[in-house]
Design a protein around this motif. Structure first.
Motif, short mmCIF file in Angstrom:
data_model
loop_
_atom_site.label_atom_id
_atom_site.label_comp_id
_atom_site.label_asym_id
_atom_site.label_seq_id
_atom_site.Cartn_x
_atom_site.Cartn_y
_atom_site.Cartn_z
N GLU A 197 43.82 42.23 38.57
CA GLU A 197 43.67 42.31 37.12
C GLU A 197 43.31 40.98 36.48
O GLU A 197 43.21 40.90 35.26
N VAL A 198 43.10 39.94 37.26
CA VAL A 198 42.81 38.63 36.68
C VAL A 198 41.32 38.45 36.44
O VAL A 198 40.49 39.13 37.03
N SER A 199 41.01 37.56 35.52
CA SER A 199 39.62 37.15 35.28
C SER A 199 39.55 35.64 35.42
O SER A 199 40.58 34.98 35.59
N PHE A 200 38.36 35.09 35.34
CA PHE A 200 38.19 33.66 35.54
C PHE A 200 37.55 33.00 34.32
O PHE A 200 36.70 33.61 33.67
N LYS A 201 37.94 31.78 34.05
CA LYS A 201 37.35 31.03 32.96
C LYS A 201 35.98 30.50 33.43
O LYS A 201 35.90 29.83 34.45
N PRO A 202 34.92 30.80 32.69
CA PRO A 202 33.59 30.37 33.14
C PRO A 202 33.30 28.90 32.93
O PRO A 202 32.36 28.36 33.50
N TRP A 203 34.09 28.24 32.09
CA TRP A 203 33.94 26.80 31.92
C TRP A 203 35.29 26.21 31.54
O TRP A 203 36.27 26.92 31.37
#
Length: 301
Positions: free
Chosen positions: A192-198
């Protein structure tokens, strides 16, 4: 790595990972678990000669579930804006879960490891400028979780009824242990996690991405007379501020400044160390034309 030095190695690796500010994030829980749990698992596995990929994956998944599900039950992202840093608060219990699994602790030992980790949880690190100890303290929180598991292996015990007592009431938290147990039937929280693109606070990214897309569609920076941004009231204070020359944290969490970078220096958004000193005049000029306000609840819905 000697056992006595191992928790320090874990703390260092986790501090450096969290320092990047491009780690993963579980929005509902308000936590960035990967920075605490992935370096912990890899450091411990390397030190203990763990060669089973399946065992390592299971330990990481266990850490995610412990950290994320407890944070959700505590109020998730909402408690962040009350001054509690969910990632910091729940890092010890997540790390204890990872270490317990890699150590092969039995259920009772694991329960005591989690209990020991729970009592060393702290709500926040306070406001810090300059050479901030924020990430160093975060690494220390993870270290405490590893030490809890090592202590439980040696027979040290904890109060296993902490969550059923007013233990968290001092922080205004009322976790429901029944719902927490029911969450065990949910899919693995690591999915369920997402990632910070910057490199920035996640709460600034929607507006910055929107501006980047407008610019890619032909909007010229010189055409921008003013930018008006509405954000959920809960995190207005967190992102609606200026920047302090040379202070990296203020640049990462300032929504106006992230918009400035999107418009004037998009290549800088991927720099992990970006904190100009002094702030360029053209950046200051555009920031002066940006306003950030709390969105009406009806508009958010």
């Amino acid at each position: 790595v000697q056992t006595c030095a191992l928790p320090i190695c874990v703390a260092l690796h986790c501090a450096l990972t969290r320092l990047s500010e491009i780690d993963d994030i579980h929005l509902a829980a308000g936590t960035t678990p990967g920075a605490a749990l992935i370096p912990t698992a890899l450091t411990l596995a390397a030190a203990w000669g763990e060669s089973s990929v399946q065992h390592l994956e299971a330990a990481i998944a266990a850490g995610y579930d412990a950290m994320v599900r407890l944070s959700e039950e505590m109020g998730g992202a909402g408690i962040l804006y009350r001054g509690i840093w969910p990632t910091y608060f729940n890092a010890p219990i997540g790390a204890a879960a990872v270490a317990s699994r890699l150590l092969g602790l039995d259920p009772v030992q694991t329960a005591h490891a989690l209990g020991l980790a729970l009592v060393v949880a702290a709500p926040n690190v306070g406001q810090q400028l300059g050479k901030t100890g924020r990430w160093l303290l975060f690494g220390g929180a993870v270290r405490n979780g590893v030490m809890a598991a090592l202590s439980a292996r040696e027979g040290f015990t904890a109060d296993l009824g902490l969550l059923d007592k007013p233990f968290h009431a001092v922080f205004g938290l009322k976790p429901d242990t029944r719902r927490l147990l029911e969450s065990l039937d949910k899919p693995a929280s690591i999915l369920e996690v997402s990632f910070k693109p910057w490199c920035a606070a996640r709460q600034t990214m929607a507006a910055a991405q929107g501006l980047k897309e407008l610019l890619s569609q032909g909007l010229q920076t010189a055409q921008i007379e003013a930018i008006h941004v509405a954000v959920p009231p809960a995190y207005l204070a967190m992102v609606n501020h200026g920047v302090v020359a040379g202070d990296r944290s203020s640049h990462m969490t300032s929504l106006p400044y992230q918009l400035v970078l999107a418009a004037l220096a998009p290549e800088m958004m991927n720099r992990l160390d970006f904190a100009p000193q002094p702030t360029p005049p053209e950046h200051q000029a555009l920031m002066a034309r940006i306003t950030t306000v709390a969105a009406l609840k009806e508009a958010v819905a």
